[in-house]
Structures are given as C-alpha cells and as structure tokens.
Write a protein that holds these residues in place. Structure first.
Motif, PDB file in Angstrom:
ATOM      1  N   LEU A  15     -26.177  21.966   6.435  1.00  0.00           N
ATOM      2  CA  LEU A  15     -25.262  22.545   7.421  1.00  0.00           C
ATOM      3  C   LEU A  15     -24.291  23.513   6.759  1.00  0.00           C
ATOM      4  N   LEU A  16     -23.770  23.149   5.588  1.00  0.00           N
ATOM      5  CA  LEU A  16     -22.816  24.018   4.888  1.00  0.00           C
ATOM      6  C   LEU A  16     -23.476  25.340   4.500  1.00  0.00           C
ATOM      7  N   ILE A  17     -24.716  25.270   4.033  1.00  0.00           N
ATOM      8  CA  ILE A  17     -25.439  26.494   3.665  1.00  0.00           C
ATOM      9  C   ILE A  17     -25.644  27.367   4.901  1.00  0.00           C
ATOM     10  N   ALA A  18     -26.054  26.742   6.007  1.00  0.00           N
ATOM     11  CA  ALA A  18     -26.289  27.502   7.245  1.00  0.00           C
ATOM     12  C   ALA A  18     -24.992  28.155   7.730  1.00  0.00           C
ATOM     13  N   GLN A  19     -23.896  27.426   7.660  1.00  0.00           N
ATOM     14  CA  GLN A  19     -22.621  27.995   8.095  1.00  0.00           C
ATOM     15  C   GLN A  19     -22.180  29.122   7.165  1.00  0.00           C
ATOM     16  N   GLY A  20     -22.392  28.949   5.860  1.00  0.00           N
ATOM     17  CA  GLY A  20     -22.037  29.996   4.913  1.00  0.00           C
ATOM     18  C   GLY A  20     -22.810  31.278   5.164  1.00  0.00           C
ATOM     19  N   VAL A  21     -24.107  31.143   5.440  1.00  0.00           N
ATOM     20  CA  VAL A  21     -24.938  32.313   5.739  1.00  0.00           C
ATOM     21  C   VAL A  21     -24.464  32.984   7.019  1.00  0.00           C
ATOM     22  N   MET A  22     -24.152  32.170   8.029  1.00  0.00           N
ATOM     23  CA  MET A  22     -23.693  32.717   9.302  1.00  0.00           C
ATOM     24  C   MET A  22     -22.371  33.471   9.136  1.00  0.00           C
ATOM     25  N   VAL A  23     -21.444  32.893   8.378  1.00  0.00           N
ATOM     26  CA  VAL A  23     -20.144  33.544   8.165  1.00  0.00           C
ATOM     27  C   VAL A  23     -20.327  34.884   7.468  1.00  0.00           C
ATOM     28  N   ARG A  24     -21.168  34.907   6.439  1.00  0.00           N
ATOM     29  CA  ARG A  24     -21.398  36.174   5.716  1.00  0.00           C
ATOM     30  C   ARG A  24     -22.058  37.214   6.617  1.00  0.00           C
ATOM     31  N   ARG A  25     -22.994  36.755   7.462  1.00  0.00           N
ATOM     32  CA  ARG A  25     -23.722  37.691   8.327  1.00  0.00           C
ATOM     33  C   ARG A  25     -22.807  38.301   9.390  1.00  0.00           C
ATOM     34  N   LYS A  26     -21.893  37.478   9.922  1.00  0.00           N
ATOM     35  CA  LYS A  26     -21.051  37.936  11.019  1.00  0.00           C
ATOM     36  C   LYS A  26     -19.698  38.468  10.570  1.00  0.00           C
ATOM     37  N   ALA A  27     -19.401  38.348   9.278  1.00  0.00           N
ATOM     38  CA  ALA A  27     -18.068  38.707   8.797  1.00  0.00           C
ATOM     39  C   ALA A  27     -17.762  40.185   9.020  1.00  0.00           C
ATOM     40  N   LEU A  28     -16.551  40.446   9.480  1.00  0.00           N
ATOM     41  CA  LEU A  28     -16.058  41.812   9.590  1.00  0.00           C
ATOM     42  C   LEU A  28     -15.550  42.214   8.215  1.00  0.00           C
ATOM     43  N   ARG A  29     -16.150  43.212   7.611  1.00  0.00           N
ATOM     44  CA  ARG A  29     -15.802  43.596   6.242  1.00  0.00           C
ATOM     45  C   ARG A  29     -14.756  44.707   6.280  1.00  0.00           C
ATOM     46  N   LEU A  30     -13.544  44.331   5.999  1.00  0.00           N
ATOM     47  CA  LEU A  30     -12.439  45.284   6.001  1.00  0.00           C
ATOM     48  C   LEU A  30     -12.337  45.975   4.649  1.00  0.00           C
ATOM     49  N   LEU A 169     -17.400  23.471   7.080  1.00  0.00           N
ATOM     50  CA  LEU A 169     -17.311  24.354   5.924  1.00  0.00           C
ATOM     51  C   LEU A 169     -15.860  24.580   5.515  1.00  0.00           C
ATOM     52  N   ALA A 170     -14.987  24.804   6.499  1.00  0.00           N
ATOM     53  CA  ALA A 170     -13.580  25.039   6.189  1.00  0.00           C
ATOM     54  C   ALA A 170     -12.971  23.837   5.473  1.00  0.00           C
ATOM     55  N   TRP A 171     -13.330  22.648   5.939  1.00  0.00           N
ATOM     56  CA  TRP A 171     -12.783  21.425   5.331  1.00  0.00           C
ATOM     57  C   TRP A 171     -13.211  21.268   3.879  1.00  0.00           C
ATOM     58  N   THR A 172     -14.507  21.450   3.613  1.00  0.00           N
ATOM     59  CA  THR A 172     -14.998  21.253   2.250  1.00  0.00           C
ATOM     60  C   THR A 172     -14.441  22.321   1.304  1.00  0.00           C
ATOM     61  N   LEU A 173     -14.398  23.566   1.749  1.00  0.00           N
ATOM     62  CA  LEU A 173     -13.821  24.608   0.902  1.00  0.00           C
ATOM     63  C   LEU A 173     -12.326  24.390   0.711  1.00  0.00           C
TER      64      LEU A 173
END
Length: 236
Positions: A15-30, A169-173
């Motif tokens: 689950l953590l890996i899937a969430q990490g991939v999702m966050v990177r894919r959807k992240a707004l890169r400022l 993911l937020a909790w573990t990080l």
C-alpha cells in the motif's frame, strides 16, 4: 525498541509503495522561484550568511526569492546588520547532496549557516545513523572550510501534516521524520556551534503551497521570523 510504524512497514509495504507512486504521478511540480541567490542588504556591522538545503531552502512555493525563506530572512536581518548572503539550495537535495555541493564551493568565509534538510532523507529512506553522520560531516565542513561559527539546523518538518500525502503514507513518513529530527537535537548537544531549531510552524493547510507539500509565502514569513529571533547577535 522497534516503533509501531517500523513493525507495520512490511505488511503495509504494498500500500505504501502504491501511495508513493500515486503521489509522485499526481504531484504538482512547482519551480524554484526567480530572483537573486546572493547579495548584500542593510547597513551596520557585517554578517556573512549562508542558506543551504532542499526545495524549502530554495523557496519552492513562492513566486520570487523576496517571498521565500532567504529573501524574508535577509530583509529582517538587514534592519540590524549589513548582510552578505548566499543561497545554495536545490529541489530534491538530501543531506548527502548538500554536503557534496558545499564541498565543491571555493573556500570562503561565513559567520552563520542556515540548514533546511531532512524531508528528502525521509523519502529516500536514509537511516538514522547515516543521517546523523552526514549531518556531522556537514557541520565539520561548514566549520573547518567556511569558518562558520553558528549553524542553525532547521528541524525536519512534520511530514505527517503535508496535505498532499495520504494515510498511512503520511503517518509512516512522519514517524521517520520525527526520528531524524531527534538525531538533529542530539547533535546540537554534541557539536559546538550547532543549534537545532525545531520546525514548529502551525500545521495549518492555509500555510501550504498549492502543491500541498511546500510552504507558501505566509509560512516562509513565519519561518524567517523564527530564525531572525534566534539570530540575536552576530556570532563571536
């Protein structure tokens, strides 16, 4: 003692890996903000200031360096001193990257160094021991090569409050961020001139940039004010 998040990391790993991939894919890169990265401001006794670190040190989340950490801190210090300042920060940099970057700079003198690091060490799964050793090496480099007499190591941000990160993911990080932050606090008791400044900004979504990950100009203002209060006199 093994913490709860470390025990649960293995069963939660898919689950953590899937969430990490999702966050990177959807992240707004400022982008990093425009504006000068070195200069001189103010009048009075001279102070030489170095700001180094990751995207937060670089000011991501602000439109211009004047609104970012460096610009807002320099403007506050310039009311007391003539500030000769330099910014050495890059998005994605962890402690090891900043150590390499600063080791490649020509030898020069600074009185004060501000370090903003840790989030990329957390996301990069840097161990507590390695993080502490690299921070110690960084402190030694700043002291021996650049003559820094006061190092302000900003605490590792409370990653669990980043709006862009889902649970768990937020909790573990966040738990790992707290462990690394405790290592910074330990170093402040071991290294002369190394001061740990807890990252105690309010956990308010109104202080987050539009990417839900970086500070916005309001947050940078609070952060700069906290640092300016800590730098009460030039180090001797």
């Amino acid at each position: 003692m093994i913490a709860a998040d470390q025990i649960l990391r293995l069963p939660l790993l898919p689950l953590l890996i899937a969430q990490g991939v999702m966050v990177r894919r959807k992240a707004l890169r400022l982008p990093e903000p425009a504006g000068p990265r070195q200069g001189c401001a103010g009048s009075g006794p001279p102070v030489r200031l170095l700001i180094a670190g990751d995207s937060s040190a670089a000011g991501v989340g602000a439109a211009h360096q004047e609104q970012a950490l460096a610009g807002q801190l320099v403007s506050r210090l310039a009311s007391r001193w003539q500030v000769h300042w330099r910014l050495e920060a890059t998005t994605g940099h962890a402690t090891a990257d900043t150590l390499r970057r600063l080791s490649e700079l020509p030898a020069q003198s600074f009185d004060i160094a501000i370090l903003a690091l840790g989030v990329n060490d957390v996301t990069g799964a840097v161990s507590q021991g390695r993080f502490a050793r690299q921070q110690q090496d960084l402190a030694q480099l700043l002291t021996n090569r650049f003559g820094v007499r006061q190092i302000l190591a900003c605490g590792v941000p409370q990653v669990e409050h980043f709006p862009a990160l889902p649970q768990p993911l937020a909790w573990t990080l966040g738990r790992q961020a707290r462990r690394l932050d405790r290592r910074l606090a330990d170093l402040s008791r071991q290294i002369h001139g190394f001061h740990h400044l807890p990252f105690d900004l309010p956990s308010d979504p109104e202080l987050a940039a539009e990417d839900g990950y970086h500070p916005n100009p309001k947050a940078y203002a609070l952060w700069a004010e906290r640092l300016a209060q800590e730098i009460t006199t030039p180090p001797v």
